[in-house]
Design an enzyme around this catalytic site. Sequence first.
Site, short mmCIF file in Angstrom:
data_model
loop_
_atom_site.label_atom_id
_atom_site.label_comp_id
_atom_site.label_asym_id
_atom_site.label_seq_id
_atom_site.Cartn_x
_atom_site.Cartn_y
_atom_site.Cartn_z
CD GLU A 92 -2.20 -1.40 2.44
OE1 GLU A 92 -3.25 -2.10 2.45
OE2 GLU A 92 -2.35 -0.16 3.27
CB CYS A 105 2.30 6.98 3.60
SG CYS A 105 2.79 6.16 4.69
CB CYS A 112 6.06 -5.73 8.88
SG CYS A 112 7.18 -5.08 10.17
CB CYS A 116 4.07 -2.97 16.57
SG CYS A 116 5.54 -3.04 16.13
CB CYS A 119 1.23 -2.02 13.68
SG CYS A 119 1.72 -2.58 11.82
CB CYS A 335 0.51 1.37 5.40
SG CYS A 335 0.53 2.31 4.24
N1 SAH Z 1 7.64 0.03 10.30
C1 SAH Z 1 7.97 1.58 11.08
C2 SAH Z 1 7.53 2.34 9.33
C3 SAH Z 1 5.80 1.68 9.38
S1 SAH Z 1 4.39 2.02 10.34
C4 SAH Z 1 7.17 1.95 12.18
O1 SAH Z 1 7.27 0.85 12.96
O2 SAH Z 1 7.96 3.22 11.87
C5 SAH Z 1 4.10 3.41 10.61
C6 SAH Z 1 3.81 4.54 11.56
O3 SAH Z 1 2.03 3.92 11.94
C7 SAH Z 1 4.45 3.84 12.96
O4 SAH Z 1 4.27 4.87 14.02
C8 SAH Z 1 3.55 2.89 12.93
O5 SAH Z 1 3.86 2.41 15.26
C9 SAH Z 1 2.41 3.77 13.60
N2 SAH Z 1 0.86 2.71 13.75
C10 SAH Z 1 0.52 1.31 13.02
N3 SAH Z 1 -0.23 0.60 13.06
C11 SAH Z 1 -0.66 1.83 14.19
C12 SAH Z 1 -2.33 2.10 14.64
N4 SAH Z 1 -3.15 0.73 13.99
N5 SAH Z 1 -2.19 3.09 14.88
C13 SAH Z 1 -1.73 4.50 15.29
N6 SAH Z 1 -0.46 4.49 14.01
C14 SAH Z 1 -0.25 2.74 13.98
FE1 SF4 Z 2 6.33 -3.42 11.44
FE2 SF4 Z 2 3.85 -2.32 11.70
FE3 SF4 Z 2 5.70 -2.45 13.99
FE4 SF4 Z 2 6.24 -0.32 12.01
S1 SF4 Z 2 4.09 -0.51 13.03
S2 SF4 Z 2 7.46 -2.00 12.79
S3 SF4 Z 2 5.01 -2.20 10.08
S4 SF4 Z 2 4.65 -3.88 12.73
#
Ligand code: SAH
Ligand code: SF4
Length: 346
Positions: A92, A105, A112, A116, A119, A335
Amino acid sequence: MDLIDCKSLTIDQLRDKLSGIGVPAYRAEQIRSWLDRGTDDFDSMTDLPLSLRAELKNIFWIPGINIKKRLVSKTDSTVKYLYTLYDGENVESVLMKYRHGWSQCLSTQAGCRMGCAFCATGAGGYARNLLPGEMLAQIEKAQADHGVRVSSVVLMGMGEPLDNFDNVLKFLRLLGEPGGVNIGMRRVTLSTCEIVDKIYRLMEHKLQLTLSVSLHAPNNQIRSRLMPINNKWPVEQLLKACRDYGEATGRRVSFEYAMIDGLNDTDECARELAKRIKGIHCHVNLIPLNQISYSENTLRKSGRERIYRFLSLLKTLGVNATVRRTLGADIDASCGQLRRRYHQSL
Ligand code: SAH
Ligand code: SF4
């Protein structure tokens, strides 16, 4: 012999490869110009002689990328793309309009590995690293499709950029090439969950990009619950790396903090956060958690009042902080959500 990914070469590298087979340098510009316009087969490069096109196919390949789905927000100008890659993987990308121009973006991996808890990308699993040219192509396709010029880039889509370190670095080199997309390093933000040894590797390159760190918690107890990477690189080491990065590059680090009801949004958390980041040249972005809808997930977003109280506490304690505007909320612009939905509907 393995075919060479033509789209991931800089113009100088392409020239070198061509000169190795006795092809004149100006052909590199012609090929690059087709690639920049999104052409992904040599047969369509009609200003090249047929014999050269055939020869190129024996040496190079072009990783193709196509728009599978496009969602346009009704509430703002945000556009979200789901792209299909040459091997059927989906990633995406989101195009956003700001006062200063269009920002995009980008995804750096299909999926990934970091897992997390909050996410959608992490929940969707990991497939592979993206090639440098596949990162660049996300911009080229969106520019051509939407008729706009992208002027800044955030590596905040699917994937962990530092887990695909070498390809991301090559992509950043391609991004700044004159004649192509041509976006300078000061207009790039790299978002990371912080793989600390890679931050130090990045620092050696002295790039003028903005580092955005997904912090989301002021201590190890909460962060480890949300982000498995914290078990390897705890908050103390993460913050030290940010401090060092800021000092080495002179750039302000940005901390991302998704507000989760009852977990990381208390007054106590605000005070702990302020204390821990004291002295780091930084900015904190508070983001209302984007709730992802799979039943086992019990994380809820903080209420508006809580978020603004947290913000004002941070400010009182001398922290530079804002609540981030969420664009494209009606099209799941965070994303990972679209890909996940697409996979589930197959
Ligand atoms: N992997 C990298 C970049 C991709 S995620 C990272 O983790 O930074 C991009 C951003 O979206 C990160 O700050 C991540 O913590 C945030 N993010 C992911 N899922 C989210 C959610 N459900 N609500 C708010 N922020 C989220
Ligand atoms: Fe990966 Fe999502 Fe964690 Fe970023 S926030 S490191 S994309 S699992």
